[in-house]
Design a protein around this motif. Structure first.
Motif, PDB file in Angstrom:
ATOM      1  N   GLU A  20      39.907  46.495  38.677  1.00  0.00           N
ATOM      2  CA  GLU A  20      39.267  45.508  37.646  1.00  0.00           C
ATOM      3  C   GLU A  20      40.190  43.874  38.238  1.00  0.00           C
ATOM      4  OE1 GLU A  20      36.911  43.990  36.339  1.00  0.00           O
ATOM      5  OE2 GLU A  20      36.311  46.018  36.788  1.00  0.00           O
ATOM      6  N   ARG A  21      41.734  43.861  39.151  1.00  0.00           N
ATOM      7  CA  ARG A  21      42.280  43.531  39.309  1.00  0.00           C
ATOM      8  C   ARG A  21      41.966  42.353  40.337  1.00  0.00           C
ATOM      9  NH1 ARG A  21      46.292  46.508  35.874  1.00  0.00           N
ATOM     10  NH2 ARG A  21      47.617  47.550  38.364  1.00  0.00           N
ATOM     11  N   LEU A  22      41.562  43.536  41.166  1.00  0.00           N
ATOM     12  CA  LEU A  22      41.384  43.535  43.237  1.00  0.00           C
ATOM     13  C   LEU A  22      40.261  42.765  42.515  1.00  0.00           C
ATOM     14  CD1 LEU A  22      41.928  44.688  45.728  1.00  0.00           C
ATOM     15  CD2 LEU A  22      39.784  46.160  45.295  1.00  0.00           C
ATOM     16  N   HIS A  23      38.752  43.264  42.069  1.00  0.00           N
ATOM     17  CA  HIS A  23      37.835  42.585  42.150  1.00  0.00           C
ATOM     18  C   HIS A  23      38.061  40.955  41.732  1.00  0.00           C
ATOM     19  CE1 HIS A  23      35.113  46.218  40.642  1.00  0.00           C
ATOM     20  NE2 HIS A  23      35.648  45.910  42.356  1.00  0.00           N
ATOM     21  N   GLU A  24      38.546  40.980  40.688  1.00  0.00           N
ATOM     22  CA  GLU A  24      39.763  39.323  40.170  1.00  0.00           C
ATOM     23  C   GLU A  24      39.810  38.773  41.534  1.00  0.00           C
ATOM     24  OE1 GLU A  24      42.591  37.101  36.835  1.00  0.00           O
ATOM     25  OE2 GLU A  24      42.424  38.887  37.023  1.00  0.00           O
ATOM     26  N   ARG A  25      40.910  39.555  42.606  1.00  0.00           N
ATOM     27  CA  ARG A  25      41.095  38.473  44.025  1.00  0.00           C
ATOM     28  C   ARG A  25      40.755  38.137  44.326  1.00  0.00           C
ATOM     29  NH1 ARG A  25      45.334  42.424  42.807  1.00  0.00           N
ATOM     30  NH2 ARG A  25      44.614  43.460  44.906  1.00  0.00           N
ATOM     31  N   ALA A  26      40.114  39.617  44.240  1.00  0.00           N
ATOM     32  CA  ALA A  26      38.260  38.914  45.500  1.00  0.00           C
ATOM     33  C   ALA A  26      37.380  38.092  45.359  1.00  0.00           C
ATOM     34  CB  ALA A  26      38.159  40.433  46.269  1.00  0.00           C
ATOM     35  N   GLY A  28      37.213  35.944  42.138  1.00  0.00           N
ATOM     36  CA  GLY A  28      37.265  35.366  41.109  1.00  0.00           C
ATOM     37  C   GLY A  28      36.727  35.299  39.927  1.00  0.00           C
ATOM     38  N   PRO A  29      36.655  34.395  39.023  1.00  0.00           N
ATOM     39  CA  PRO A  29      35.884  34.508  38.203  1.00  0.00           C
ATOM     40  C   PRO A  29      34.171  34.563  38.180  1.00  0.00           C
ATOM     41  CG  PRO A  29      37.226  32.390  37.911  1.00  0.00           C
ATOM     42  CD  PRO A  29      37.579  33.450  39.275  1.00  0.00           C
ATOM     43  N   GLY A  30      33.873  33.740  39.017  1.00  0.00           N
ATOM     44  CA  GLY A  30      32.932  33.564  39.470  1.00  0.00           C
ATOM     45  C   GLY A  30      31.848  34.552  39.226  1.00  0.00           C
ATOM     46  N   ARG A  31      32.365  35.410  39.292  1.00  0.00           N
ATOM     47  CA  ARG A  31      31.857  36.660  40.016  1.00  0.00           C
ATOM     48  C   ARG A  31      30.972  37.245  38.361  1.00  0.00           C
ATOM     49  NH1 ARG A  31      36.830  38.583  38.158  1.00  0.00           N
ATOM     50  NH2 ARG A  31      37.270  39.693  37.164  1.00  0.00           N
ATOM     51  N   PHE A  32      31.649  37.298  36.976  1.00  0.00           N
ATOM     52  CA  PHE A  32      30.740  37.903  36.590  1.00  0.00           C
ATOM     53  C   PHE A  32      29.350  36.619  35.752  1.00  0.00           C
ATOM     54  CE2 PHE A  32      34.798  37.206  34.709  1.00  0.00           C
ATOM     55  CZ  PHE A  32      35.050  38.941  34.859  1.00  0.00           C
ATOM     56  N   ALA A  33      29.247  35.321  36.330  1.00  0.00           N
ATOM     57  CA  ALA A  33      27.321  34.816  37.138  1.00  0.00           C
ATOM     58  C   ALA A  33      26.960  35.355  37.760  1.00  0.00           C
ATOM     59  CB  ALA A  33      27.886  33.679  36.931  1.00  0.00           C
TER      60      ALA A  33
END
Length: 169
Positions: A20-26, A28-33
């Motif tokens: 999850e930290r890797l996804h966040e770095r790669a 960002g928060p826009g991934r959720f949309a």
């Protein structure tokens, strides 16, 4: 830098927070949309097709694959594929892709879908899905909606919605 061996193994529950930290770095928060994220939301990845890459004890990459229904038939939605930016360009993403594709074949799936960069994924055999043939549950650039046939000709037989398989059915 010392050359450490790359290890690819099935993702374990203990890997979850680091991934999850890797996804966040790669991403960002826009991934959720993003449509692909929203399709997978609440639909767990298949542990048999999901892998983590490590250099030593450091998690450097991850690939997740989630079962979906595409045009009324079972298929897979690949993603996210993530490599730590400090380790990009070293073949880790390709190694994860190849491992996951082979596991998908062994599990008798016939179609893998993804939303991603066509030039990158073309080397693994992915190609653009004809516009309107399969529909995601939200907006996506048609040039980035790709498929890999694990059984030749299967994509032409699939028409309709792509939907998640949620917990409990």
């Amino acid at each position: 830098m010392t050359s450490l061996p790359l290890t690819i193994r099935h993702e374990l529950p203990v890997d979850g927070a680091a991934i999850e930290r890797l996804h966040e770095r790669a991403f960002g928060p826009g991934r959720f949309a993003r449509t692909a994220f929203r399709l997978r939301e609440g639909a767990p990845p298949d542990p048999a097709l999901t892998f983590a890459a490590h250099v030593g004890t450091f998690l450097v990459g991850s690939i997740r694959v989630t079962p979906v229904v595409a045009g009324g038939h079972r298929a897979l939605m690949l993603g996210p594929l993530t490599v730590d930016p400090a380790f990009e360009g070293r073949g880790i993403g390709a190694a994860l892709m190849n491992r996951s594709i082979e596991a998908s074949r062994e599990a008798a799936y016939d179609l893998i879908l993804l939303v991603g960069d066509a030039p990158y994924y073309a080397r693994f055999g992915f190609r653009m899905i004809p516009p309107g043939q399969l529909m995601l549950p939200g907006p996506a650039d048609p040039a980035r909606f790709l498929a890999l046939e694990l059984v030749e000709g299967v994509l032409a037989q699939r028409r309709g919605a792509v939907t998640a398989i949620r917990d409990g059915g």
